[in-house]
Scaffold this motif. Structure first.
Motif, PDB file in Angstrom:
ATOM      1  N   PRO A   9     -17.713   0.678 -20.870  1.00 38.39           N
ATOM      2  CA  PRO A   9     -18.342   1.547 -19.869  1.00 38.39           C
ATOM      3  C   PRO A   9     -17.494   2.750 -19.482  1.00 38.39           C
ATOM      4  CG  PRO A   9     -18.756  -0.749 -19.319  1.00 38.39           C
ATOM      5  CD  PRO A   9     -17.799  -0.748 -20.495  1.00 38.39           C
ATOM      6  N   THR A  10     -16.183   2.557 -19.326  1.00 36.92           N
ATOM      7  CA  THR A  10     -15.338   3.695 -18.957  1.00 36.92           C
ATOM      8  C   THR A  10     -15.255   4.706 -20.094  1.00 36.92           C
ATOM      9  OG1 THR A  10     -13.429   2.344 -19.601  1.00 36.92           O
ATOM     10  CG2 THR A  10     -13.907   2.535 -17.253  1.00 36.92           C
ATOM     11  N   GLU A  11     -15.264   4.234 -21.336  1.00 43.37           N
ATOM     12  CA  GLU A  11     -15.240   5.148 -22.476  1.00 43.37           C
ATOM     13  C   GLU A  11     -16.538   5.952 -22.542  1.00 43.37           C
ATOM     14  OE1 GLU A  11     -12.366   2.636 -25.540  1.00 43.37           O
ATOM     15  OE2 GLU A  11     -14.504   2.145 -25.415  1.00 43.37           O
ATOM     16  N   SER A  12     -17.671   5.293 -22.244  1.00 41.40           N
ATOM     17  CA  SER A  12     -18.950   6.007 -22.210  1.00 41.40           C
ATOM     18  C   SER A  12     -18.942   7.081 -21.129  1.00 41.40           C
ATOM     19  CB  SER A  12     -20.106   5.030 -21.954  1.00 41.40           C
ATOM     20  OG  SER A  12     -20.297   4.163 -23.042  1.00 41.40           O
ATOM     21  N   VAL A 150      -8.297   3.188 -20.155  1.00 41.71           N
ATOM     22  CA  VAL A 150      -8.378   1.840 -20.709  1.00 41.71           C
ATOM     23  C   VAL A 150      -6.968   1.408 -21.088  1.00 41.71           C
ATOM     24  CG1 VAL A 150      -9.296   0.396 -22.568  1.00 41.71           C
ATOM     25  CG2 VAL A 150     -10.720   2.210 -21.568  1.00 41.71           C
ATOM     26  N   PHE A 151      -6.577   0.202 -20.655  1.00 45.52           N
ATOM     27  CA  PHE A 151      -5.247  -0.326 -20.968  1.00 45.52           C
ATOM     28  C   PHE A 151      -5.368  -1.611 -21.796  1.00 45.52           C
ATOM     29  CE2 PHE A 151      -4.005   2.548 -17.674  1.00 45.52           C
ATOM     30  CZ  PHE A 151      -2.653   2.819 -17.873  1.00 45.52           C
ATOM     31  N   THR A 166      -7.000  -9.054 -24.012  1.00 47.42           N
ATOM     32  CA  THR A 166      -7.514  -8.612 -22.717  1.00 47.42           C
ATOM     33  C   THR A 166      -7.450  -7.092 -22.626  1.00 47.42           C
ATOM     34  OG1 THR A 166      -6.569 -10.639 -21.766  1.00 47.42           O
ATOM     35  CG2 THR A 166      -7.360  -8.955 -20.228  1.00 47.42           C
ATOM     36  N   ARG A 167      -8.526  -6.497 -22.132  1.00 44.89           N
ATOM     37  CA  ARG A 167      -8.560  -5.042 -21.924  1.00 44.89           C
ATOM     38  C   ARG A 167      -8.935  -4.746 -20.476  1.00 44.89           C
ATOM     39  NH1 ARG A 167      -9.047  -1.718 -26.621  1.00 44.89           N
ATOM     40  NH2 ARG A 167     -10.633  -0.374 -25.715  1.00 44.89           N
ATOM     41  N   PHE A 168      -8.284  -3.725 -19.928  1.00 45.34           N
ATOM     42  CA  PHE A 168      -8.483  -3.306 -18.546  1.00 45.34           C
ATOM     43  C   PHE A 168      -9.172  -1.946 -18.539  1.00 45.34           C
ATOM     44  CE2 PHE A 168      -5.185  -6.385 -18.279  1.00 45.34           C
ATOM     45  CZ  PHE A 168      -5.102  -6.853 -16.977  1.00 45.34           C
ATOM     46  N   GLU A 169     -10.192  -1.801 -17.688  1.00 49.92           N
ATOM     47  CA  GLU A 169     -10.885  -0.523 -17.508  1.00 49.92           C
ATOM     48  C   GLU A 169     -10.658  -0.060 -16.067  1.00 49.92           C
ATOM     49  OE1 GLU A 169     -14.945  -0.181 -19.331  1.00 49.92           O
ATOM     50  OE2 GLU A 169     -14.725  -2.369 -19.376  1.00 49.92           O
ATOM     51  N   PHE A 170      -9.911   1.017 -15.905  1.00 48.75           N
ATOM     52  CA  PHE A 170      -9.527   1.498 -14.577  1.00 48.75           C
ATOM     53  C   PHE A 170     -10.407   2.653 -14.113  1.00 48.75           C
ATOM     54  CE2 PHE A 170      -5.695  -0.820 -15.442  1.00 48.75           C
ATOM     55  CZ  PHE A 170      -5.164  -1.131 -14.198  1.00 48.75           C
ATOM     56  N   ARG A 171     -10.577   2.696 -12.802  1.00 51.21           N
ATOM     57  CA  ARG A 171     -11.179   3.843 -12.127  1.00 51.21           C
ATOM     58  C   ARG A 171     -10.326   4.166 -10.909  1.00 51.21           C
ATOM     59  NH1 ARG A 171     -16.453   4.784 -13.970  1.00 51.21           N
ATOM     60  NH2 ARG A 171     -17.275   3.091 -15.268  1.00 51.21           N
ATOM     61  N   ALA A 250      -1.640   2.246 -22.102  1.00 54.13           N
ATOM     62  CA  ALA A 250      -2.882   3.011 -22.155  1.00 54.13           C
ATOM     63  C   ALA A 250      -3.367   3.097 -23.595  1.00 54.13           C
ATOM     64  CB  ALA A 250      -2.670   4.404 -21.586  1.00 54.13           C
ATOM     65  N   ALA A 251      -4.619   2.736 -23.829  1.00 53.37           N
ATOM     66  CA  ALA A 251      -5.186   2.760 -25.175  1.00 53.37           C
ATOM     67  C   ALA A 251      -5.175   4.176 -25.712  1.00 53.37           C
ATOM     68  CB  ALA A 251      -6.606   2.213 -25.158  1.00 53.37           C
ATOM     69  N   GLY A 252      -4.660   4.358 -26.916  1.00 56.97           N
ATOM     70  CA  GLY A 252      -4.605   5.679 -27.512  1.00 56.97           C
ATOM     71  C   GLY A 252      -3.515   6.548 -26.953  1.00 56.97           C
ATOM     72  N   GLY A 253      -2.832   6.079 -25.902  1.00 56.20           N
ATOM     73  CA  GLY A 253      -1.726   6.838 -25.329  1.00 56.20           C
ATOM     74  C   GLY A 253      -2.144   7.904 -24.337  1.00 56.20           C
ATOM     75  N   THR A 254      -3.433   8.292 -24.286  1.00 55.34           N
ATOM     76  CA  THR A 254      -3.888   9.339 -23.377  1.00 55.34           C
ATOM     77  C   THR A 254      -5.180   8.911 -22.722  1.00 55.34           C
ATOM     78  OG1 THR A 254      -5.092  10.448 -25.157  1.00 55.34           O
ATOM     79  CG2 THR A 254      -2.845  11.185 -24.743  1.00 55.34           C
ATOM     80  N   ARG A 255      -5.502   9.572 -21.651  1.00 51.50           N
ATOM     81  CA  ARG A 255      -6.727   9.286 -20.925  1.00 51.50           C
ATOM     82  C   ARG A 255      -7.933   9.774 -21.716  1.00 51.50           C
ATOM     83  NH1 ARG A 255      -6.814  11.198 -14.883  1.00 51.50           N
ATOM     84  NH2 ARG A 255      -5.179  12.378 -15.900  1.00 51.50           N
ATOM     85  N   ALA A 256      -8.983   8.939 -21.760  1.00 52.11           N
ATOM     86  CA  ALA A 256     -10.179   9.267 -22.545  1.00 52.11           C
ATOM     87  C   ALA A 256     -11.134  10.138 -21.754  1.00 52.11           C
ATOM     88  CB  ALA A 256     -10.881   7.974 -22.972  1.00 52.11           C
ATOM     89  N   ARG A 257     -10.662  11.361 -21.354  1.00 52.67           N
ATOM     90  CA  ARG A 257     -11.527  12.257 -20.612  1.00 52.67           C
ATOM     91  C   ARG A 257     -11.527  13.635 -21.256  1.00 52.67           C
ATOM     92  NH1 ARG A 257     -10.837  11.962 -14.232  1.00 52.67           N
ATOM     93  NH2 ARG A 257     -12.464  13.516 -14.420  1.00 52.67           N
TER      94      ARG A 257
END
Length: 257
Positions: A9-12, A150-151, A166-171, A250-257
């Motif tokens: 959801p956070t990636e979407s 995503v972490f 385990t994966r974490f989705e932060f807001r 952090a997945a990918g090393g950077t924020r997915a925005r």
């Protein structure tokens, strides 16, 4: 464009915010309404739609109308993956303003392809447009910001319940932090807290695959990983007093925005 993609959801949301920022947005002046037609649609109609009893047109509102609407025109860039856009926008607007919306879609290859008219009650127009404009703002330059990150789990200790699965989705909003996490032995977990610079204080609760619930508190530190990525070093304490340390990356090393 209608695309198929598999995302958290956070990636979407991160992708759809990029879509919204790249989209040409125009808030149309005046009020609009739906009118039943007895003949040809008027030249100022934006759309026509048919049901079993005949045709209806979306036109400028004149005089007293039962249900006036505000409209926003969105013209998407060619080739962009905007799948899920309407569902995301309508849900976000409902959560933040209470307003429902309707959408009329069209296609114009000369201007890139798909365009949408987003309609909403006239009385909610200012609030709806304010949210749309807010969602279009560039992401924060704060390199430690957690919103839509995503972490993944990099390290755990003996008292940990999480694992590399385990994966974490932060807001994050105005320093308030929340996250959902799942995977491995954790069926579902939640944490809430507050970030002050590189320090995040949280409380968490989770349910494992067997249905057992546990809770605790944690202090997290945000730090670089030496390769341009971001780490969360978490010192946690379960409610029974057991302690330990997890390291999240952090997945990918950077924020997915």
């Amino acid at each position: 464009m209608v695309s198929i993609s598999r995302e958290l959801p956070t990636e979407s949301e991160a992708r759809l915010r990029r879509v919204l920022r790249a989209t040409d947005i125009e808030h149309l002046p005046g009020h609009w309404c739906f009118r039943r037609l007895t003949g040809a649609p008027p030249p100022d109609a934006l759309a026509t739609v048919r049901d079993a009893d005949g045709w209806c047109a979306l036109t400028p509102a004149e005089g007293e109308v039962a249900e006036p609407f505000g409209l926003t025109l969105s013209t998407f860039p060619p080739g962009i993956d905007n799948s899920g856009y309407i569902g995301w926008v309508s849900t976000t607007l409902k959560e933040r303003t209470g307003s429902g919306v309707f959408v009329v879609c069209g296609d114009n290859p000369r201007r890139g392809g798909v365009f949408d008219y987003l309609g909403y009650p006239a009385e909610a127009a200012d609030a709806v447009r304010g949210v749309l404009d807010d969602l279009r703002r560039p992401p924060s330059e704060d390199r430690l910001g957690l919103d839509l990150r995503v972490f993944e789990v990099a390290e755990t200790s003996g008292a940990s319940a999480i694992s590399p699965d385990t994966r974490f989705e932060f807001r994050e909003r105005d320093g308030r932090v929340e996250a959902r996490y799942s995977g491995g032995a954790v069926d579902q977990g939640f944490l809430v807290g507050r970030r002050e610079d590189d320090r995040v204080t949280t409380a968490y609760s989770q349910v494992d695959a067997a249905g057992h619930a546990r809770a605790g508190t944690a202090v997290m530190r945000l730090t670089g990983d030496g390769d341009g990525g971001l780490l969360l070093v978490e010192d946690f304490t379960w409610s029974d007093g057991a302690t330990g340390r997890n390291v999240l990356r952090a997945a990918g090393g950077t924020r997915a925005r």
